[in-house]
Design an enzyme around this catalytic site. Structure first.
Site, PDB file in Angstrom:
ATOM      1  N   GLU A 253      33.466  15.361  90.057  1.00 31.61           N
ATOM      2  CA  GLU A 253      32.806  14.771  91.217  1.00 31.61           C
ATOM      3  C   GLU A 253      32.659  13.264  91.084  1.00 31.61           C
ATOM      4  O   GLU A 253      32.605  12.728  89.991  1.00 31.61           O
ATOM      5  CB  GLU A 253      31.435  15.387  91.375  1.00 31.61           C
ATOM      6  CG  GLU A 253      30.700  15.330  90.068  1.00 31.61           C
ATOM      7  CD  GLU A 253      29.265  15.724  90.162  1.00 31.61           C
ATOM      8  OE1 GLU A 253      28.910  16.476  91.068  1.00 31.61           O
ATOM      9  OE2 GLU A 253      28.510  15.254  89.317  1.00 31.61           O
TER      10      GLU A 253
ATOM     11  N   CYS B  79      31.129   5.780  91.907  1.00 35.15           N
ATOM     12  CA  CYS B  79      30.629   6.293  90.633  1.00 35.15           C
ATOM     13  C   CYS B  79      31.617   7.359  90.156  1.00 35.15           C
ATOM     14  O   CYS B  79      31.850   8.342  90.858  1.00 35.15           O
ATOM     15  CB  CYS B  79      29.244   6.889  90.877  1.00 35.15           C
ATOM     16  SG  CYS B  79      28.599   7.788  89.481  1.00 35.15           S
TER      17      CYS B  79
ATOM     18  N   CYS C 111      21.270  15.990  77.373  1.00 33.22           N
ATOM     19  CA  CYS C 111      19.986  15.482  77.879  1.00 33.22           C
ATOM     20  C   CYS C 111      19.300  16.575  78.703  1.00 33.22           C
ATOM     21  O   CYS C 111      19.947  17.226  79.534  1.00 33.22           O
ATOM     22  CB  CYS C 111      20.203  14.238  78.731  1.00 33.22           C
ATOM     23  SG  CYS C 111      21.097  12.955  77.855  1.00 33.22           S
TER      24      CYS C 111
ATOM     25  N   CYS D 115      19.510  16.620  82.697  1.00 31.20           N
ATOM     26  CA  CYS D 115      20.791  16.326  83.348  1.00 31.20           C
ATOM     27  C   CYS D 115      21.602  17.584  83.624  1.00 31.20           C
ATOM     28  O   CYS D 115      21.824  18.403  82.730  1.00 31.20           O
ATOM     29  CB  CYS D 115      21.596  15.365  82.472  1.00 31.20           C
ATOM     30  SG  CYS D 115      23.242  15.035  83.117  1.00 31.20           S
TER      31      CYS D 115
HETATM   32  N1  SAH Z   1      26.426   9.742  80.092  1.00 28.45           N
HETATM   33  C1  SAH Z   1      26.086   8.434  80.514  1.00 28.45           C
HETATM   34  C2  SAH Z   1      26.523   8.135  81.926  1.00 28.45           C
HETATM   35  C3  SAH Z   1      26.372   9.214  82.947  1.00 28.45           C
HETATM   36  S1  SAH Z   1      24.724   9.638  83.357  1.00 28.45           S
HETATM   37  C4  SAH Z   1      24.602   8.187  80.346  1.00 28.45           C
HETATM   38  O1  SAH Z   1      23.867   9.119  80.098  1.00 28.45           O
HETATM   39  O2  SAH Z   1      24.216   7.037  80.426  1.00 28.45           O
HETATM   40  C5  SAH Z   1      24.248   8.275  84.360  1.00 28.45           C
HETATM   41  C6  SAH Z   1      22.741   8.139  84.546  1.00 28.45           C
HETATM   42  O3  SAH Z   1      22.236   9.222  85.340  1.00 28.45           O
HETATM   43  C7  SAH Z   1      21.976   8.175  83.216  1.00 28.45           C
HETATM   44  O4  SAH Z   1      21.125   7.068  83.065  1.00 28.45           O
HETATM   45  C8  SAH Z   1      21.206   9.459  83.336  1.00 28.45           C
HETATM   46  O5  SAH Z   1      20.041   9.391  82.619  1.00 28.45           O
HETATM   47  C9  SAH Z   1      20.986   9.612  84.820  1.00 28.45           C
HETATM   48  N2  SAH Z   1      20.610  10.976  85.189  1.00 28.45           N
HETATM   49  C10 SAH Z   1      21.085  12.127  84.704  1.00 28.45           C
HETATM   50  N3  SAH Z   1      20.467  13.202  85.254  1.00 28.45           N
HETATM   51  C11 SAH Z   1      19.560  12.692  86.121  1.00 28.45           C
HETATM   52  C12 SAH Z   1      18.580  13.284  86.995  1.00 28.45           C
HETATM   53  N4  SAH Z   1      18.428  14.609  87.075  1.00 28.45           N
HETATM   54  N5  SAH Z   1      17.817  12.463  87.723  1.00 28.45           N
HETATM   55  C13 SAH Z   1      17.972  11.109  87.649  1.00 28.45           C
HETATM   56  N6  SAH Z   1      18.866  10.503  86.856  1.00 28.45           N
HETATM   57  C14 SAH Z   1      19.645  11.277  86.083  1.00 28.45           C
HETATM   58 FE1  SF4 Z   2      23.043  12.845  79.056  1.00 31.46          FE
HETATM   59 FE2  SF4 Z   2      24.021  13.689  81.387  1.00 31.46          FE
HETATM   60 FE3  SF4 Z   2      24.668  11.251  80.454  1.00 31.46          FE
HETATM   61 FE4  SF4 Z   2      25.627  13.482  79.298  1.00 31.46          FE
HETATM   62  S1  SF4 Z   2      26.040  12.791  81.373  1.00 31.46           S
HETATM   63  S2  SF4 Z   2      24.763  11.697  78.282  1.00 31.46           S
HETATM   64  S3  SF4 Z   2      23.911  14.896  79.474  1.00 31.46           S
HETATM   65  S4  SF4 Z   2      22.651  11.969  81.069  1.00 31.46           S
END
Ligand code: SAH
Ligand code: SF4
Length: 362
Positions: free
Chosen positions: A101, A114, A125, A128
Site C-alpha cells: 500500500e 508515502c 512495534c 503498528c
Molecule cells: N518503519 C519505519 C517507517 C514506517 S512507520 C518507522 O517505524 O519509522 C512510519 C511512522 O508511522 C512511524 O513513526 C510509526 O511510528 C507511525 N505509526 C505506525 N503505526 C501507527 C499508528 N497506529 N498510529 C500512528 N502512527 C503510527
Molecule cells: Fe515499527 Fe511499524 Fe515502523 Fe515496522 S513499520 S518499524 S512495526 S512502526
C-alpha cells in the site's frame, strides 16, 4: 530483469550487451546509448511504461525489449479517496499476490507519496498494524519504484501534476531493506529518473543503528526521521522491541552524526499514546535528552491512529485527549520546532499497514 529496478548504467549495459548487440559497436562502453535515454524518458518523464507505445523506437527493437525486460510488477487493486482530507490510499498486488500500500497526500503546491518498503515488518512495534503479521518479505527496488510510478501516472493523467515529495513511511522498516531502498532513492532523485530533490525525500526509521551510519557513509543525503516514541530506554524497548538491540543514546548519537554530516534538519517522530507516553514528565525528559545533542531537530507528534483493540500492560491503546496533546506540544515548543501530524484520511485507514490488514481479513 525488471526495468524499474535498474539505474541508468545497468539498463544501458543490459540493452547494449544483451538486446542491441548489433548496435553496441557504436557505443564505446562509456557513453550512455541513445536508446537507454529514450526508454528512461518514456518511463520517468512521460510516465509511459508500455514498450509497444514507444513510438520513436523501431517495432523490431520494441519487440525484443518487451520480451527481455519486465516493465510492470504491480497491479492496482483498489484506491480509496478520503472524504475528509485530500489524500488517496492505493493498494497494489505484487506478482506473488502480496498486498502493498501507498498513500498520496495533496497539499497546495506539494504532492507527497508515502511508499512501503516491505510486506509486513519484523520490528514489532506494539501500535503498528504493519508489524502484526511479522515480515513476509522485502520489496524489490522495482516494487518500491513502481508504487511511485503508478501514483505519478495516476495524477499525471488526471491532473497533469508531478509528485514533489516522497516519504518512506509506509509498511516496513526501510533500513532493514537497505540496498533496495538505496536503489529506489537513486531512481527517485536522479535527473534521468523522477528528478525529485533529495531534500524532498524523507526516510523514517525505528533506529537500525549500523544502517544509520551506512546512510552517512554512502552519502545518501535524504532527510532522516527517527521514530523515538519514548525518552526512556526501558519503555522504548517495550514499544519498539528492536530498541533492545540499539540503545536510545546510541541512536540519537547516530542522528546527531547524520545532522553534522548533512546539515539537514532531522526529525524525531513521537507517537502519542494516551496514559502511556503522553505525560508532562515524558515531555520534559524528551526535552532534556534532546538538548544533549548538537543538531537541528523537528519533533513530529503523531496522535495514535486506532488499529483495533490493542492493550499495552493492561492499558487500551488510544489517542490522548486534545488538551493533553496541546500541553505536550507546548512544553516541547519552548525548546524545539514541533509539529502535530493529525492523521490524514482516517476514513481510508491512513495509518501504516491498515489497508492491507483489512483486505487480508476480508
Ligand atoms: N518503519 C519505519 C517507517 C514506517 S512507520 C518507522 O517505524 O519509522 C512510519 C511512522 O508511522 C512511524 O513513526 C510509526 O511510528 C507511525 N505509526 C505506525 N503505526 C501507527 C499508528 N497506529 N498510529 C500512528 N502512527 C503510527
Ligand atoms: Fe515499527 Fe511499524 Fe515502523 Fe515496522 S513499520 S518499524 S512495526 S512502526
Amino acid at each position: 530483469m525488471f526495468l524499474k529496478g535498474l539505474n541508468i548504467s545497468e539498463l544501458d549495459r543490459f540493452l547494449t550487451q544483451d538486446i542491441l548487440r548489433q548496435e553496441s559497436s557504436k557505443s564505446n562502453g562509456k557513453k550512455i546509448s541513445y536508446r537507454t535515454k529514450q526508454i528512461l524518458k518514456w518511463v520517468y518523464s512521460k510516465f509511459q511504461d508500455d514498450p509497444n507505445l514507444f513510438s520513436d523506437i523501431s517495432k523490431e527493437i520494441r519487440k525484443q525489449i518487451a520480451q527481455k525486460i519486465n516493465f510492470r510488477s504491480l497491479e492496482l487493486l483498489e484506491y480509496k479517496i478520503s472524504q475528509v482530507s485530500d489524500s488517496i490510499k492505493f493498494a497494489f498486488r505484487t506478482m506473488d499476490k502480496e498486498i502493498v500500500e501507498s498513500v498520496l497526500m495533496k497539499h497546495p503546491g506539494r504532492y507527497t507519496v508515502c511508499v512501503s518498503t516491505q510486506v509486513g515488518c519484523n520490528v514489532g512495534c506494539i501500535f503498528c498494524a504493519s508489524g502484526m503479521f511479522g515480515l513476509k518479505r522485502n520489496l524489490g527496488s522495482h516494487e518500491i519504484v513502481e508504487q511511485l510510478f503508478l501514483i505519478q501516472k495516476f495524477v499525471f493523467e488526471r491532473e497533469n501534476k508531478r509528485i514533489s515529495n516522497v516519504v518512506f513511511m509506509g509498511m516496513g522498516e526501510p533500513l532493514v531493506n537497505y540496498n533496495n531502498v538505496l536503489k529506489a532513492i537513486e531512481i527517485f532523485t536522479s535527473d534521468w529518473g523522477f528528478n525529485i530533490s533529495k531534500r524532498n525525500v524523507t526516510l523514517s526509521t525505528s533506529g537500525i543503528l549500523p544502517r544509520m551510519y551506512d546512510l552517512i557513509k554512502d552519502n545518501v543525503r535524504v532527510k532522516l526521521a527517527l521514530s523515538l516514541h519514548s525518552p526512556f530506554q526501558k519503555e522504548r524497548e517495550k514499544l519498539i522491541p528492536i530498541a533492545k538491540r540499539y540503545h536510545i543514546d546510541e541512536v540519537l548519537k547516530a542522528l546527531e552524526n547524520y545532522y553534522l554530516n548533512t546539515k539537514r534538519r532531522v526529525t524525531i517522530e513521537y507517537i502519542l499514546l494516551r496514559k502511556i507516553n503522553d505525560s508532562v514528565s515524558h515531555a520534559k525528559e524528551l526535552v532534556r535528552i534532546l538538548k544533549r545533542y548538537n543538531m537541528r531537530v523537528l519533533i513530529n507528534l503523531i496522535p495514535y491512529n486506532n488499529i483495533g483493540n490493542v492493550y499495552f500492560e493492561g492499558i487500551l491503546l488510544e489517542e490522548p485527549e486534545i488538551s493533553r496533546i496541546r500541553e505536550f506540544y507546548s512544553i516541547l515548543k519552548e525548546h524545539f520546532e514541533v509539529s502535530i501530524r493529525w492523521s490524514l484520511g482516517r476514513d481510508i485507514d491512513g495509518a501504516c499497514g491498515q489497508l492491507r490488514r483489512k483486505i487480508i481479513s476480508n
